[in-house]
Design a protein around this motif. Structure first.
Motif, PDB file in Angstrom:
ATOM      1  N   SER A   1      56.913  98.025 126.025  1.00 43.56           N
ATOM      2  CA  SER A   1      57.659  97.829 124.875  1.00 43.56           C
ATOM      3  C   SER A   1      58.942  98.592 124.910  1.00 43.56           C
ATOM      4  O   SER A   1      59.899  97.740 124.339  1.00 43.56           O
ATOM      5  CB  SER A   1      56.882  98.033 123.528  1.00 43.56           C
ATOM      6  N   ARG A   2      59.058  99.583 125.094  1.00 38.25           N
ATOM      7  CA  ARG A   2      60.203 100.281 124.999  1.00 38.25           C
ATOM      8  C   ARG A   2      61.315  99.791 126.249  1.00 38.25           C
ATOM      9  O   ARG A   2      62.417  99.900 125.898  1.00 38.25           O
ATOM     10  CB  ARG A   2      59.939 101.826 125.227  1.00 38.25           C
ATOM     11  N   CYS A   3      60.899  99.497 127.210  1.00 39.49           N
ATOM     12  CA  CYS A   3      61.568  99.143 128.419  1.00 39.49           C
ATOM     13  C   CYS A   3      62.179  97.853 128.703  1.00 39.49           C
ATOM     14  O   CYS A   3      63.001  97.396 129.272  1.00 39.49           O
ATOM     15  CB  CYS A   3      61.075  99.880 129.645  1.00 39.49           C
ATOM     16  N   LEU A   4      61.250  96.987 128.107  1.00 35.44           N
ATOM     17  CA  LEU A   4      61.358  95.323 128.433  1.00 35.44           C
ATOM     18  C   LEU A   4      61.463  94.709 127.100  1.00 35.44           C
ATOM     19  O   LEU A   4      61.970  93.520 127.256  1.00 35.44           O
ATOM     20  CB  LEU A   4      60.267  94.950 129.203  1.00 35.44           C
ATOM     21  N   LEU A   5      60.909  94.882 125.999  1.00 35.61           N
ATOM     22  CA  LEU A   5      60.725  94.300 124.861  1.00 35.61           C
ATOM     23  C   LEU A   5      61.878  94.601 124.164  1.00 35.61           C
ATOM     24  O   LEU A   5      62.212  95.604 123.825  1.00 35.61           O
ATOM     25  CB  LEU A   5      59.423  93.896 124.195  1.00 35.61           C
ATOM     26  N   PRO A   6      62.684  93.722 123.063  1.00 32.97           N
ATOM     27  CA  PRO A   6      63.348  93.916 122.064  1.00 32.97           C
ATOM     28  C   PRO A   6      62.757  94.749 120.925  1.00 32.97           C
ATOM     29  O   PRO A   6      61.612  94.606 120.798  1.00 32.97           O
ATOM     30  CB  PRO A   6      63.873  92.494 121.521  1.00 32.97           C
ATOM     31  N   GLU A   7      63.559  95.593 120.273  1.00 29.58           N
ATOM     32  CA  GLU A   7      63.192  96.348 119.234  1.00 29.58           C
ATOM     33  C   GLU A   7      62.914  95.647 117.874  1.00 29.58           C
ATOM     34  O   GLU A   7      63.421  94.688 117.626  1.00 29.58           O
ATOM     35  CB  GLU A   7      63.984  97.498 118.862  1.00 29.58           C
TER      36      GLU A   7
ATOM     37  N   LYS B   1      61.758  97.654 137.266  1.00 27.26           N
ATOM     38  CA  LYS B   1      62.654  97.440 138.059  1.00 27.26           C
ATOM     39  C   LYS B   1      62.790  96.056 138.569  1.00 27.26           C
ATOM     40  O   LYS B   1      63.957  95.474 138.452  1.00 27.26           O
ATOM     41  CB  LYS B   1      62.322  98.437 139.268  1.00 27.26           C
ATOM     42  N   GLU B   2      61.627  95.331 138.953  1.00 27.60           N
ATOM     43  CA  GLU B   2      61.779  94.021 139.315  1.00 27.60           C
ATOM     44  C   GLU B   2      62.380  93.091 138.186  1.00 27.60           C
ATOM     45  O   GLU B   2      63.255  92.231 138.321  1.00 27.60           O
ATOM     46  CB  GLU B   2      60.612  93.531 139.710  1.00 27.60           C
ATOM     47  N   THR B   3      61.952  93.446 136.990  1.00 28.25           N
ATOM     48  CA  THR B   3      62.392  92.585 135.813  1.00 28.25           C
ATOM     49  C   THR B   3      63.727  92.756 135.587  1.00 28.25           C
ATOM     50  O   THR B   3      64.564  91.975 135.191  1.00 28.25           O
ATOM     51  CB  THR B   3      61.668  93.058 134.704  1.00 28.25           C
ATOM     52  N   ARG B   4      64.460  93.890 135.681  1.00 28.00           N
ATOM     53  CA  ARG B   4      65.882  94.538 135.480  1.00 28.00           C
ATOM     54  C   ARG B   4      66.661  93.935 136.448  1.00 28.00           C
ATOM     55  O   ARG B   4      68.101  93.778 136.025  1.00 28.00           O
ATOM     56  CB  ARG B   4      65.986  95.692 134.966  1.00 28.00           C
TER      57      ARG B   4
ATOM     58  N   GLU C   1      58.948  88.742 127.602  1.00 28.30           N
ATOM     59  CA  GLU C   1      57.699  88.850 126.763  1.00 28.30           C
ATOM     60  C   GLU C   1      56.478  88.171 127.808  1.00 28.30           C
ATOM     61  O   GLU C   1      55.586  88.661 127.686  1.00 28.30           O
ATOM     62  CB  GLU C   1      57.770  88.034 125.457  1.00 28.30           C
ATOM     63  N   GLU C   2      56.763  87.115 128.365  1.00 25.42           N
ATOM     64  CA  GLU C   2      55.740  86.452 129.208  1.00 25.42           C
ATOM     65  C   GLU C   2      55.289  87.480 130.287  1.00 25.42           C
ATOM     66  O   GLU C   2      54.048  87.482 130.565  1.00 25.42           O
ATOM     67  CB  GLU C   2      56.294  85.295 129.623  1.00 25.42           C
ATOM     68  N   LEU C   3      56.042  88.010 131.027  1.00 28.37           N
ATOM     69  CA  LEU C   3      55.715  89.003 131.870  1.00 28.37           C
ATOM     70  C   LEU C   3      54.918  90.039 131.354  1.00 28.37           C
ATOM     71  O   LEU C   3      53.956  90.378 132.017  1.00 28.37           O
ATOM     72  CB  LEU C   3      57.089  89.643 132.714  1.00 28.37           C
ATOM     73  N   VAL C   4      55.272  90.666 130.267  1.00 31.52           N
ATOM     74  CA  VAL C   4      54.457  91.652 129.888  1.00 31.52           C
ATOM     75  C   VAL C   4      53.130  91.000 129.243  1.00 31.52           C
ATOM     76  O   VAL C   4      52.116  91.590 129.579  1.00 31.52           O
ATOM     77  CB  VAL C   4      55.140  92.132 128.574  1.00 31.52           C
ATOM     78  N   LYS C   5      52.998  89.937 128.889  1.00 31.71           N
ATOM     79  CA  LYS C   5      51.800  89.355 128.506  1.00 31.71           C
ATOM     80  C   LYS C   5      50.728  89.107 129.656  1.00 31.71           C
ATOM     81  O   LYS C   5      49.684  89.495 129.867  1.00 31.71           O
ATOM     82  CB  LYS C   5      52.114  88.157 127.765  1.00 31.71           C
ATOM     83  N   GLN C   6      51.427  88.740 130.723  1.00 30.24           N
ATOM     84  CA  GLN C   6      50.858  88.364 132.167  1.00 30.24           C
ATOM     85  C   GLN C   6      50.200  89.929 132.685  1.00 30.24           C
ATOM     86  O   GLN C   6      49.013  89.845 133.149  1.00 30.24           O
ATOM     87  CB  GLN C   6      51.762  87.794 133.184  1.00 30.24           C
ATOM     88  N   HIS C   7      51.189  90.766 132.533  1.00 26.56           N
ATOM     89  CA  HIS C   7      50.762  92.333 132.971  1.00 26.56           C
ATOM     90  C   HIS C   7      49.468  92.623 132.285  1.00 26.56           C
ATOM     91  O   HIS C   7      48.446  93.170 132.723  1.00 26.56           O
ATOM     92  CB  HIS C   7      51.824  93.163 132.645  1.00 26.56           C
ATOM     93  N   PHE C   8      49.574  92.503 130.863  1.00 26.69           N
ATOM     94  CA  PHE C   8      48.523  92.755 130.123  1.00 26.69           C
ATOM     95  C   PHE C   8      47.361  91.996 130.428  1.00 26.69           C
ATOM     96  O   PHE C   8      46.107  92.605 130.462  1.00 26.69           O
ATOM     97  CB  PHE C   8      48.701  92.770 128.580  1.00 26.69           C
ATOM     98  N   ASN C   9      47.253  90.878 130.656  1.00 24.69           N
ATOM     99  CA  ASN C   9      46.010  90.176 130.866  1.00 24.69           C
ATOM    100  C   ASN C   9      45.415  90.391 132.190  1.00 24.69           C
ATOM    101  O   ASN C   9      44.166  90.648 132.298  1.00 24.69           O
ATOM    102  CB  ASN C   9      46.550  88.673 131.035  1.00 24.69           C
TER     103      ASN C   9
ATOM    104  N   ALA D   1      66.372  88.209 133.170  1.00 27.26           N
ATOM    105  CA  ALA D   1      65.378  87.618 132.739  1.00 27.26           C
ATOM    106  C   ALA D   1      65.794  87.432 131.215  1.00 27.26           C
ATOM    107  O   ALA D   1      66.311  88.325 130.698  1.00 27.26           O
ATOM    108  CB  ALA D   1      64.074  88.353 132.696  1.00 27.26           C
ATOM    109  N   THR D   2      65.399  86.336 130.535  1.00 22.76           N
ATOM    110  CA  THR D   2      65.602  86.019 129.140  1.00 22.76           C
ATOM    111  C   THR D   2      64.390  86.960 128.138  1.00 22.76           C
ATOM    112  O   THR D   2      63.641  87.282 128.941  1.00 22.76           O
ATOM    113  CB  THR D   2      65.365  84.598 128.833  1.00 22.76           C
TER     114      THR D   2
END
Length: 118
Positions: A112-118, A35-38, A50-58, A44-45
């Motif tokens: 991946s499904r909600c924030l990253l490109p296919e 929600k915050e990202t969308r 991709e950086e947000l997802v990476k930070q989340h996983f870290n 968000a570009t």
């Protein structure tokens, strides 16, 4: 389901039950991040998502490492294999590593499904 049709959850091999889904907090955390990202203005570009997802996983990976620290096993018993945490002095029938692997796979699939490109 109870007599009124409400869903409840029990852990396999346990008599304890709960009204909340076992992964409820994980889904809530993911939903908030999505929600915050969308809702960002400007949006968000792709690189930012991709950086947000990476930070989340870290962050989550750090939590996982800390959570599995001190666990050992499996150890055999008459009832089946168990795991033991020497630091906490507790045992579990479920592998803490397997639980985190399942959670990390779920997080990856949802983000991946909600924030990253296919």
């Amino acid at each position: 389901m109870d007599d009124t049709g409400r869903a409840y959850y029990t852990k396999e091999g346990s008599t304890e039950s709960t009204w909340e889904h076992p992964m409820d907090m994980v889904y809530r955390e993911l939903l908030n991040l999505i929600k915050e990202t969308r809702l960002r203005h400007p949006p968000a570009t792709e690189a930012q998502r991709e950086e947000l997802v990476k930070q989340h996983f870290n962050e989550v990976h750090s939590r996982a490492r800390a959570d599995v620290e001190g666990w050992s096993g499996p150890y055999p018993s008459e009832q089946g294999e168990y795991y033991y945490n020497d630091r906490l002095g507790v045992s579990s029938w479920d592998s803490p590593v397997a639980q985190w692997e399942q959670e990390l796979l779920l997080r990856h699939a949802v983000l991946s499904r909600c924030l990253l490109p296919e």
